[in-house]
Design a protein around this motif. Sequence first.
Motif, PDB file in Angstrom:
ATOM      1  N   TYR A   1      42.558 -30.864  33.590  1.00  0.00           N
ATOM      2  CA  TYR A   1      43.592 -30.331  34.392  1.00  0.00           C
ATOM      3  C   TYR A   1      44.907 -30.276  33.638  1.00  0.00           C
ATOM      4  CZ  TYR A   1      44.422 -35.384  35.597  1.00  0.00           C
ATOM      5  OH  TYR A   1      44.525 -36.689  35.416  1.00  0.00           O
ATOM      6  N   PRO A   2      45.921 -29.483  33.914  1.00  0.00           N
ATOM      7  CA  PRO A   2      46.806 -29.406  33.231  1.00  0.00           C
ATOM      8  C   PRO A   2      47.708 -30.846  33.540  1.00  0.00           C
ATOM      9  CG  PRO A   2      46.881 -27.496  34.314  1.00  0.00           C
ATOM     10  CD  PRO A   2      45.459 -28.495  34.880  1.00  0.00           C
ATOM     11  N   ALA A   3      48.302 -31.328  32.543  1.00  0.00           N
ATOM     12  CA  ALA A   3      49.201 -32.732  32.730  1.00  0.00           C
ATOM     13  C   ALA A   3      50.206 -32.243  33.442  1.00  0.00           C
ATOM     14  CB  ALA A   3      49.497 -33.340  31.370  1.00  0.00           C
TER      15      ALA A   3
ATOM     16  N   PRO B   1      42.545 -26.842  38.255  1.00  0.00           N
ATOM     17  CA  PRO B   1      41.510 -27.149  37.097  1.00  0.00           C
ATOM     18  C   PRO B   1      42.029 -26.603  35.858  1.00  0.00           C
ATOM     19  CG  PRO B   1      40.130 -26.747  38.818  1.00  0.00           C
ATOM     20  CD  PRO B   1      41.561 -26.452  39.544  1.00  0.00           C
ATOM     21  N   ALA B   2      41.788 -27.286  34.825  1.00  0.00           N
ATOM     22  CA  ALA B   2      42.229 -26.685  33.393  1.00  0.00           C
ATOM     23  C   ALA B   2      41.655 -25.174  33.026  1.00  0.00           C
ATOM     24  CB  ALA B   2      41.833 -27.601  32.309  1.00  0.00           C
ATOM     25  N   HIS B   3      42.327 -24.559  32.334  1.00  0.00           N
ATOM     26  CA  HIS B   3      41.857 -23.363  31.775  1.00  0.00           C
ATOM     27  C   HIS B   3      41.061 -23.761  30.407  1.00  0.00           C
ATOM     28  CE1 HIS B   3      41.910 -19.371  29.585  1.00  0.00           C
ATOM     29  NE2 HIS B   3      41.880 -19.018  30.881  1.00  0.00           N
ATOM     30  N   PRO B   4      39.860 -23.112  30.309  1.00  0.00           N
ATOM     31  CA  PRO B   4      39.186 -23.237  29.122  1.00  0.00           C
ATOM     32  C   PRO B   4      39.703 -23.399  27.673  1.00  0.00           C
ATOM     33  CG  PRO B   4      37.833 -21.886  30.628  1.00  0.00           C
ATOM     34  CD  PRO B   4      39.325 -21.898  31.214  1.00  0.00           C
ATOM     35  N   THR B   5      40.906 -22.790  27.562  1.00  0.00           N
ATOM     36  CA  THR B   5      41.619 -22.938  26.335  1.00  0.00           C
ATOM     37  C   THR B   5      42.403 -24.079  26.383  1.00  0.00           C
ATOM     38  OG1 THR B   5      43.708 -21.635  27.278  1.00  0.00           O
ATOM     39  CG2 THR B   5      41.929 -20.385  26.215  1.00  0.00           C
ATOM     40  N   GLY B   6      42.524 -24.791  27.365  1.00  0.00           N
ATOM     41  CA  GLY B   6      43.468 -25.787  27.601  1.00  0.00           C
ATOM     42  C   GLY B   6      44.780 -25.618  27.836  1.00  0.00           C
ATOM     43  N   LEU B   7      45.351 -24.340  27.547  1.00  0.00           N
ATOM     44  CA  LEU B   7      46.513 -24.095  27.615  1.00  0.00           C
ATOM     45  C   LEU B   7      47.135 -24.088  29.049  1.00  0.00           C
ATOM     46  CD1 LEU B   7      46.922 -20.972  25.331  1.00  0.00           C
ATOM     47  CD2 LEU B   7      47.642 -23.098  24.842  1.00  0.00           C
TER      48      LEU B   7
END
Length: 554
Positions: A508-510, A321-327
């Motif tokens: 999620y990260p692309a 899953p993605a990190h809340p910062t989106g990074l």
Amino acid sequence: MQISRRFVLGTGAAGLTAGALAACSGGPNGAGGGGGGKNLPPLTLYPVGANTFQKNFNPFSPTSLNGSRSFVYEPLMISTPIQLGNQIPWLAESMEFNEEGNVLTISLRNDVTFSDGEKFDADDVVFTFLLMRDNPAANYTARPITDAKKIDDTTAEITFDGPQLAYIEAIGNIQMLPEHIWKDLDPIEAVIEEPIGTGPYVLDQFGEQLYTLKKREDYWNKEGFQVQSLQFPAITGETFVNTLASGDLDWAGGFVANVEDVFHKADPEHRGTWLPGAGVVCLIPNDENPLWKDLELKKALSAAIDRQQICDVAIQGYVKPAHPTGLPKPTFEKAIAEEYTDAAYTYDVDEANRILDEAGYTKGSDGIRVAPSGEKLDFTIELPSDWVDLIDVATLLGEQFEKIGVKLTSQGISLEAYTEKRGTGQFVLALGAFGAGNTPFDMYRFMMSSEYKVESGTVNQNFGRFYREEADKAFAAYSVAADDEARAAATVDLQKIMVEQMPNLPLYPAPNWFHYNTVNWTGFPNADDPYALGAPFQTPDRLLIVQKLTPTED
């Protein structure tokens, strides 16, 4: 920018068969086997899907062949997002801004020639920048170039309209053109059948089903490259998986369902997949819709999203899953602020319902909530019909949101219609990805910078139209920052906006889709040696990769 397959792969109806490809390459081990003989096997790549090839090596053209960039046309410097802050000298030995950050002095190598034997010098650098200035469609870095001049044969000076310190990686990645070839050409419309560049490879053979590039004997860094031949077969998205599974590709991009069974198990010693984040896939609220001015609604939707289920089911466990910062990790992991290092999304349906209840979103007789404004929370997400994984994501979101009284339906449309609706803001909620760019600054610009704002028409980034003064102040501070400490402070401010104001809801990260087979060639990046993003469509990273490859020992 290249992220998930849907933004880079073409479509078609037929491709080169595995048998035909093996015949072209001389079998799995090539003419000279995997070792250090003179007749080394070609490096066979699948960057993007194609039914047939049309002969055009114009790097600015939408129909440009994938072998153009980096292999024929080279950058001044190489920057990859996975090596933050590290510019690798290439055609340029150094690039330095003045104190104001608006004048860039470029110092060049003095031993570079184009593949036709002409000398590469500052005239070609000046020509390339002025061409981009005078042809906005060719200015793919979108930099405000005002002038370029030659100081001497190995020194060029580029002037910009305003500070550009934050964009030095993107500027360094600009690929240089030969003035003597391009001076009378339309940079977009020109069809380049016999490409001339400074790069390590030149066109060898061309056919509609296969083209090859061969190593230049007079290349300035000839000893740095052992791969003698690059081979690009025409393979469609439909036939790609079978070709990959057969072992006839050394290096491939693209989504593969059940990759362990389909690809790895046949030869686990040589086959691998590495998927670092190259951006982030998000649920994108259209901020021009008053509904999304209520932060509580976005908080509730985020809490109702089971990101782990989406990763496990729709993306088959390939990413977390993605990190809340989106990074994305590991690409930008080192840039995540200390206060957010341990941050993670929490899936909590009860909390989501509580937020909506307290914010006045009441359920109707059909179980669907209605906003205090009277707007029903009944949304449709439109996606290209062949984006199977994102359609699966939207389906799961619909099931998850049903638990909080929000209806979400996915609808298939054409890619052209999706692109138009996303760019012109014809949506309430959208699903899409933002590329990583070269730095976290780039990625956040794509997500929430007002520089992409238009009075009418199409935007090419910040599709959610999230425009905030505090975000623009952070972008401006980063743009003029003269040191890493100041840039880091601005990046922390942007992370705070991302976490607290939720311009987009990261899922999620692309993935940077990347599969490799080391039967013939060894040295691809992986989790233990993450020196570049691995996808064969990733430029200029792929130049670093080919440079590092060595023949596999028998």
